[in-house]
Design a protein around this motif. Structure first.
Motif, PDB file in Angstrom:
ATOM      1  N   LEU A 182       0.841  -1.200   0.000  1.00 47.57           N
ATOM      2  CA  LEU A 182       0.000   0.000   0.000  1.00 47.57           C
ATOM      3  C   LEU A 182       0.882   1.258   0.000  1.00 47.57           C
ATOM      4  CD1 LEU A 182      -2.817  -1.065   2.496  1.00 47.57           C
ATOM      5  CD2 LEU A 182      -2.950  -0.889   0.001  1.00 47.57           C
ATOM      6  N   PRO A 183       0.402   2.316  -0.695  1.00 48.39           N
ATOM      7  CA  PRO A 183       1.227   3.519  -0.826  1.00 48.39           C
ATOM      8  C   PRO A 183       1.418   4.257   0.504  1.00 48.39           C
ATOM      9  CG  PRO A 183      -0.944   3.865  -1.782  1.00 48.39           C
ATOM     10  CD  PRO A 183      -0.859   2.419  -1.441  1.00 48.39           C
ATOM     11  N   GLU A 184       2.525   5.005   0.599  1.00 41.14           N
ATOM     12  CA  GLU A 184       2.822   5.768   1.817  1.00 41.14           C
ATOM     13  C   GLU A 184       2.040   7.080   1.829  1.00 41.14           C
ATOM     14  OE1 GLU A 184       5.029   5.194   4.350  1.00 41.14           O
ATOM     15  OE2 GLU A 184       6.133   3.426   3.643  1.00 41.14           O
ATOM     16  N   SER A 185       1.918   7.717   0.659  1.00 48.19           N
ATOM     17  CA  SER A 185       1.304   9.047   0.656  1.00 48.19           C
ATOM     18  C   SER A 185      -0.029   9.078  -0.104  1.00 48.19           C
ATOM     19  CB  SER A 185       2.271  10.070   0.076  1.00 48.19           C
ATOM     20  OG  SER A 185       2.739   9.634  -1.179  1.00 48.19           O
ATOM     21  N   GLU A 186       0.021   9.136  -1.432  1.00 48.20           N
ATOM     22  CA  GLU A 186      -1.230   9.196  -2.209  1.00 48.20           C
ATOM     23  C   GLU A 186      -2.009   7.909  -2.054  1.00 48.20           C
ATOM     24  OE1 GLU A 186      -2.913  11.671  -4.300  1.00 48.20           O
ATOM     25  OE2 GLU A 186      -1.731  12.550  -2.666  1.00 48.20           O
ATOM     26  N   PRO A 187      -3.266   7.995  -1.589  1.00 40.53           N
ATOM     27  CA  PRO A 187      -4.000   6.748  -1.345  1.00 40.53           C
ATOM     28  C   PRO A 187      -4.356   5.976  -2.611  1.00 40.53           C
ATOM     29  CG  PRO A 187      -5.428   8.638  -1.003  1.00 40.53           C
ATOM     30  CD  PRO A 187      -4.064   9.184  -1.255  1.00 40.53           C
ATOM     31  N   LEU A 188      -4.483   4.681  -2.435  1.00 40.53           N
ATOM     32  CA  LEU A 188      -4.983   3.810  -3.491  1.00 40.53           C
ATOM     33  C   LEU A 188      -6.505   3.742  -3.287  1.00 40.53           C
ATOM     34  CD1 LEU A 188      -4.295   1.410  -5.624  1.00 40.53           C
ATOM     35  CD2 LEU A 188      -4.663  -0.071  -3.637  1.00 40.53           C
ATOM     36  N   ASN A 189      -7.256   4.229  -4.272  1.00 37.35           N
ATOM     37  CA  ASN A 189      -8.712   4.254  -4.132  1.00 37.35           C
ATOM     38  C   ASN A 189      -9.343   3.027  -4.763  1.00 37.35           C
ATOM     39  OD1 ASN A 189      -8.592   6.778  -2.883  1.00 37.35           O
ATOM     40  ND2 ASN A 189      -8.559   7.817  -4.873  1.00 37.35           N
ATOM     41  N   VAL A 190     -10.103   2.307  -3.950  1.00 33.84           N
ATOM     42  CA  VAL A 190     -10.729   1.083  -4.444  1.00 33.84           C
ATOM     43  C   VAL A 190     -12.244   1.190  -4.257  1.00 33.84           C
ATOM     44  CG1 VAL A 190     -10.791  -1.445  -4.263  1.00 33.84           C
ATOM     45  CG2 VAL A 190      -8.698  -0.206  -3.680  1.00 33.84           C
ATOM     46  N   ALA A 191     -12.981   0.837  -5.301  1.00 31.21           N
ATOM     47  CA  ALA A 191     -14.442   0.773  -5.209  1.00 31.21           C
ATOM     48  C   ALA A 191     -14.834  -0.672  -4.961  1.00 31.21           C
ATOM     49  CB  ALA A 191     -15.074   1.289  -6.491  1.00 31.21           C
ATOM     50  N   PHE A 192     -15.593  -0.895  -3.887  1.00 28.24           N
ATOM     51  CA  PHE A 192     -16.099  -2.236  -3.588  1.00 28.24           C
ATOM     52  C   PHE A 192     -17.582  -2.261  -3.926  1.00 28.24           C
ATOM     53  CE2 PHE A 192     -12.468  -1.570  -0.880  1.00 28.24           C
ATOM     54  CZ  PHE A 192     -11.755  -2.755  -1.026  1.00 28.24           C
ATOM     55  N   ILE A 193     -17.968  -3.256  -4.691  1.00 26.06           N
ATOM     56  CA  ILE A 193     -19.379  -3.370  -5.043  1.00 26.06           C
ATOM     57  C   ILE A 193     -19.871  -4.732  -4.587  1.00 26.06           C
ATOM     58  CG2 ILE A 193     -21.020  -3.481  -6.962  1.00 26.06           C
ATOM     59  CD1 ILE A 193     -18.282  -1.574  -7.977  1.00 26.06           C
ATOM     60  N   ASP A 194     -20.882  -4.730  -3.724  1.00 22.35           N
ATOM     61  CA  ASP A 194     -21.448  -5.975  -3.204  1.00 22.35           C
ATOM     62  C   ASP A 194     -22.883  -6.092  -3.698  1.00 22.35           C
ATOM     63  OD1 ASP A 194     -22.591  -8.040  -1.723  1.00 22.35           O
ATOM     64  OD2 ASP A 194     -21.623  -7.480   0.163  1.00 22.35           O
ATOM     65  N   VAL A 195     -23.119  -7.070  -4.539  1.00 19.10           N
ATOM     66  CA  VAL A 195     -24.496  -7.351  -4.953  1.00 19.10           C
ATOM     67  C   VAL A 195     -24.881  -8.663  -4.285  1.00 19.10           C
ATOM     68  CG1 VAL A 195     -26.098  -7.696  -6.860  1.00 19.10           C
ATOM     69  CG2 VAL A 195     -24.126  -6.183  -7.154  1.00 19.10           C
ATOM     70  N   GLY A 196     -25.795  -8.583  -3.347  1.00 18.47           N
ATOM     71  CA  GLY A 196     -26.195  -9.768  -2.590  1.00 18.47           C
ATOM     72  C   GLY A 196     -27.527 -10.294  -3.062  1.00 18.47           C
ATOM     73  N   HIS A 197     -28.283 -10.826  -2.118  1.00 17.73           N
ATOM     74  CA  HIS A 197     -29.570 -11.412  -2.452  1.00 17.73           C
ATOM     75  C   HIS A 197     -30.633 -10.348  -2.672  1.00 17.73           C
ATOM     76  CE1 HIS A 197     -33.396 -13.576  -1.224  1.00 17.73           C
ATOM     77  NE2 HIS A 197     -32.966 -14.235  -2.287  1.00 17.73           N
ATOM     78  N   SER A 198     -30.584  -9.299  -1.847  1.00 20.77           N
ATOM     79  CA  SER A 198     -31.672  -8.327  -1.953  1.00 20.77           C
ATOM     80  C   SER A 198     -31.215  -6.895  -2.135  1.00 20.77           C
ATOM     81  CB  SER A 198     -32.549  -8.411  -0.708  1.00 20.77           C
ATOM     82  OG  SER A 198     -31.789  -8.034   0.419  1.00 20.77           O
ATOM     83  N   SER A 199     -29.934  -6.638  -1.974  1.00 20.48           N
ATOM     84  CA  SER A 199     -29.511  -5.249  -2.089  1.00 20.48           C
ATOM     85  C   SER A 199     -28.124  -5.124  -2.693  1.00 20.48           C
ATOM     86  CB  SER A 199     -29.543  -4.584  -0.709  1.00 20.48           C
ATOM     87  OG  SER A 199     -28.563  -5.142   0.117  1.00 20.48           O
ATOM     88  N   MET A 200     -27.834  -3.876  -3.093  1.00 19.74           N
ATOM     89  CA  MET A 200     -26.532  -3.575  -3.676  1.00 19.74           C
ATOM     90  C   MET A 200     -25.893  -2.465  -2.841  1.00 19.74           C
ATOM     91  SD  MET A 200     -25.854  -1.976  -7.438  1.00 19.74           S
ATOM     92  CE  MET A 200     -24.339  -1.109  -7.827  1.00 19.74           C
ATOM     93  N   GLN A 201     -24.630  -2.647  -2.520  1.00 19.77           N
ATOM     94  CA  GLN A 201     -23.919  -1.637  -1.736  1.00 19.77           C
ATOM     95  C   GLN A 201     -22.604  -1.301  -2.422  1.00 19.77           C
ATOM     96  OE1 GLN A 201     -24.109  -2.379   2.701  1.00 19.77           O
ATOM     97  NE2 GLN A 201     -24.759  -4.378   1.991  1.00 19.77           N
ATOM     98  N   VAL A 202     -22.266  -0.020  -2.358  1.00 13.51           N
ATOM     99  CA  VAL A 202     -21.019   0.441  -2.944  1.00 13.51           C
ATOM    100  C   VAL A 202     -20.249   1.189  -1.872  1.00 13.51           C
ATOM    101  CG1 VAL A 202     -19.967   1.808  -4.794  1.00 13.51           C
ATOM    102  CG2 VAL A 202     -22.215   0.769  -5.140  1.00 13.51           C
ATOM    103  N   CYS A 203     -18.955   0.957  -1.839  1.00 13.92           N
ATOM    104  CA  CYS A 203     -18.120   1.669  -0.876  1.00 13.92           C
ATOM    105  C   CYS A 203     -16.831   2.032  -1.594  1.00 13.92           C
ATOM    106  CB  CYS A 203     -17.835   0.745   0.311  1.00 13.92           C
ATOM    107  SG  CYS A 203     -16.524   1.300   1.389  1.00 13.92           S
TER     108      CYS A 203
END
Ligand code: ATP
Ligand code: K
Ligand code: MG
Length: 702
Positions: free
Chosen positions: A188-209
């Motif tokens: 992982l980087p020391e200064s500039e962050p590594l931006n990651v999008a997490f997408i969870d599609v489950g049984h009844s809902s979708m969440q993004v972080c």
């Protein structure tokens, strides 16, 4: 203490435990990693998890699933109304406006709250963890959807209490995933962050972080979601398609038949899964309804066609997450997809187009939430050494405090003078404590409410706190400091109210004062009238360090005992506080539910043991009969063997007739009765094996 993580899914639950060598997802009794979130109420006991799923087809109306959709919601909630239409069990409105689930249990009609049913499922998961760890499990972390309201979060805590669990942290599912992603990364980087999008599609809902990762830490930049976009929606689209088709072709209306509906839905889910890997999928169900066999076929193109209304909604939460994080597409370095609902290829297509890059599946899509929960539990546990990794969580809603203005207090009918201030804005760090100062002459109340209900299906008002009585020494308006806490679980409550009185006291040194009450004077020139009544004094997480005034010392004097020059000091007095949380269970009700759960669990255990004992009798009969004609043949005289075989036959018949439904004790006695005859035979056989000698039919050594 136990270090366990639970992913409580709308369809599938997972249990992960921390062992010294790492995190393991553990197997349930049926050797599966995923346990269905189902409770099936039977004539004699409950069947939970995999056993519940197995009983569903036989007993659809008493098989409760999708409990995550029901907990902590009002019956009138439009989403709940839509959901219950496709549920095979009965849900009605309780006297408090919250749903009640009905089932036949132990031959009686019974009603359960969703929280109770969730408690049953959590107790089952707790049992799975305990079997694997061979130790009691109490402390744990439980994953919750980021969109869960204050009430839903409280319901999960109550369900956990019913199950005998103590969650150290209700953690957002996507944050658990992000933690499981980042904690093992060494680059992982020391200064500039590594931006990651997490997408969870489950049984009844979708969440993004969207989370920014740096060495040793992750910061949640934004959360977004669609509460009603998940795998089941595709099943429903297929279901409606085939139901209409079969109505025309076979003249059957599956909507009128709970069992047929259940079977068609299950078949549609299978079709959907087949289509994730194949261009075409068949659907054949024998004797679906009215003794008719049905056949159908679905092509992936056509599936995507009928799924357009669902697929069209995938982009919105992505856009929202990006906007709330203040990032452009190019700032998102990585896209990780999790949740089994995301296996639908059309979803991946949309994600790829949106982000301009192929989403990755480097994580175990079904296990990451439970693993993240176990990791978080390990981080919070003093018994585990975990790599240093900080999680900066962000609260998804904006929370306000509302009250009637003090000005109107004096005047008559000043009820309209409603004022409010945002205490925890959207994106606030979790956990956090803030203090507000009020100037009041008597008991007053404040409401905790959502600042903006447009994103929620919930009433604005969460809770009301009545603060008082208190007495101001000078008979004027007293100054009160009200502390509001946003807990680690994302639950807001007024924690304490303190009366602050300035007094002239003799103190030699002034430095004592500097550390307190920087909020001594309300901002007089403030344009906002609210600020006369309430003034935010500390905002950073833990600025107050969360140290509440100790209850056993109701009066605290910030004075120095040594005599000196007269100086203004502040006397602090705890003011009583009463709380109403709208829709939440009372402590006594939770306690009653704990007792009921205990009774039901006992009944289940007795039934399981009875079954085990019955099975033991049955297998003894089969096993002994085989052995009597085989290896035990020569160790019992013919006439005795005949008699014993007849006895075994008699017991077998009894098991299927009069003895079908006996108590545990009766089966134990029956087995003893058989063993009295069988054991000596077995013993003679064993002795001969050990000695390696030949034994004659009478059982004597030659
Ligand atoms: P939630 O996260 O909404 O609470 P959950 O965690 O129980 O629910 P998951 O187990 O992540 O949900 O996903 C379940 C969904 O994934 C179901 O709708 C199931 O049909 C779907 N699914 C599983 N395998 C596949 C597949 N191969 N193709 C398409 N969909 C699949
Ligand atoms: K799951
Ligand atoms: Mg899930």
């Amino acid at each position: 203490m136990s270090v366990v993580g639970f992913d409580f899914g709308n369809e599938n639950c997972l249990v992960a435990v921390a062992r010294q060598r790492g995190i393991d997802v553990v197997l349930n009794d049926e050797s599966n990693r995923e346990t269905p979130a189902i409770v099936c109420f039977g004539e004699k006991q409950r069947f939970i998890g995999t056993a519940g799923a197995a009983s569903t087809m036989m007993n659809p109306k008493n098989s409760i699933s999708q409990i995550k959709r029901l907990v902590g919601r009002q019956f009138s909630d439009p989403e709940l109304q839509r959901d219950i239409k496709s549920m095979p069990f009965s849900v009605t409105e309780g006297p408090d406006g919250y749903p009640l689930i009905h089932a036949n249990y132990l031959g009686e009609k019974r009603a359960f709250t969703p929280t109770q049913v969730m408690g049953m499922m959590l107790a089952n998961l707790k049992g799975i963890a305990e079997k694997n760890l061979n130790a009691a499990v109490v402390d744990c972390c439980i994953g919750i959807p980021v969109y869960f309201t204050d009430l839903q979060r409280r319901a999960v805590l109550d369900a956990a209490t019913i199950a005998g669990l103590h969650p150290l942290h209700l953690i957002h599912e996507t944050t658990a995933t992000a933690l499981a992603y980042g904690i093992y990364k060494t680059d992982l980087p020391e200064s500039e962050p590594l931006n990651v999008a997490f997408i969870d599609v489950g049984h009844s809902s979708m969440q993004v972080c969207i989370a920014g990762f740096k060495k040793g830490q992750l910061k949640v930049l934004s959360h977004a979601f669609d509460r009603s976009l998940g795998g089941r929606d595709f099943d429903e689209a297929l279901f409606n398609h085939f139901a209409a088709k079969f109505k025309e072709e076979y003249k059957i209306d599956v909507y009128q038949n709970a069992k047929a509906s259940l079977r068609l839905r299950a078949a549609c889910e299978k079709v959907k899964k087949v289509l994730s890997a194949n261009p075409v999928a068949p659907l054949n169900i024998e004797c679906l309804m009215d003794e008719k066999d049905v056949r159908g076929v679905m092509k992936r193109d056509e599936f995507e066609e009928i799924s357009i209304p669902i697929l069209e909604r995938v982009k919105r939460p992505l856009e929202k997450a990006l906007a709330d994080a203040g990032l452009g597409i190019e700032d998102v370095h990585m896209v990780e997809v999790v949740g089994s609902g995301s296996r639908v290829p059309a979803i991946i297509k949309i994600l790829t187009e949106f982000f301009g890059k192929e989403p990755r599946r480097t994580m175990n899509a079904s296990e990451c939430v439970s693993r993240g929960c176990a990791l978080q539990c390990a981080i919070l546990s003093p018994t585990f050494k975990v790599r240093e990794f900080q999680v900066h969580e962000s609260f998804p809603f904006s929370i306000s405090l509302a009250w009637k203005g003090a000005a109107s207090e004096a005047q008559n009918g000043g009820a309209e003078n409603q004022q409010s201030t945002v205490v925890f804005p959207k994106g606030n760090t979790i956990p956090s404590v803030k203090a507000l100062t009020f100037y009041r002459s008597g008991t007053f109340s404040v409401d905790v409410q959502y600042s903006d209900v447009s994103e929620l299906q919930a009433p604005a008002k969460i809770s009301t706190y009545t603060i008082g009585p208190f007495q101001s020494s000078k008979g004027e308006r007293a100054k009160l400091k009200v502390k509001v806490r946003l807990t680690l679980h994302g639950i807001v409550s007024v924690e304490s109210a303190t009366l602050l009185e300035e007094e002239e006291v003799e103190v030699p040194v002034a430095e004592e004062f500097t550390k307190m009450d920087t909020d001594a004077t309300p901002a007089s020139g403030d344009a906002d009238a609210d600020m006369q009544d309430a003034k935010e004094t500390s905002d950073a997480a833990g600025a107050d360090n969360g140290v509440p005034e100790s209850a056993d010392k109701p009066v605290q004097m910030e004075t120095d005992s040594k005599a000196g020059a007269p100086k203004k000091k502040v006397k602090k007095t705890n003011v009583p506080l009463s709380e109403i949380v709208y829709g939440a269970l009372q402590t006594v009700d939770v306690q009653k539910a704990v007792e009921k759960e205990y009774e039901m669990a006992l009944q289940d255990r007795v039934m399981e043991e009875t079954k085990d004992k019955k099975n033991a009798v049955e297998s003894y009969v089969y096993d002994m009969r085989n052995k009597l004609s085989d290896k035990f043949h020569d160790y019992i005289i013919d006439s005795e063997r005949e008699a014993f075989l007849a006895k075994l036959q008699e017991v077998e018949d009894w098991l299927y007739e009069d003895g079908e439904d006996e108590t545990k004790g009766v089966y134990v006695a029956k087995l003893e009765e058989l063993k009295k005859v069988g054991d000596p035979v077995e013993m003679r056989f064993k002795e001969s094996q050990e000695r390696g000698t030949v034994i004659n039919q009478l059982g004597y050594c030659i």
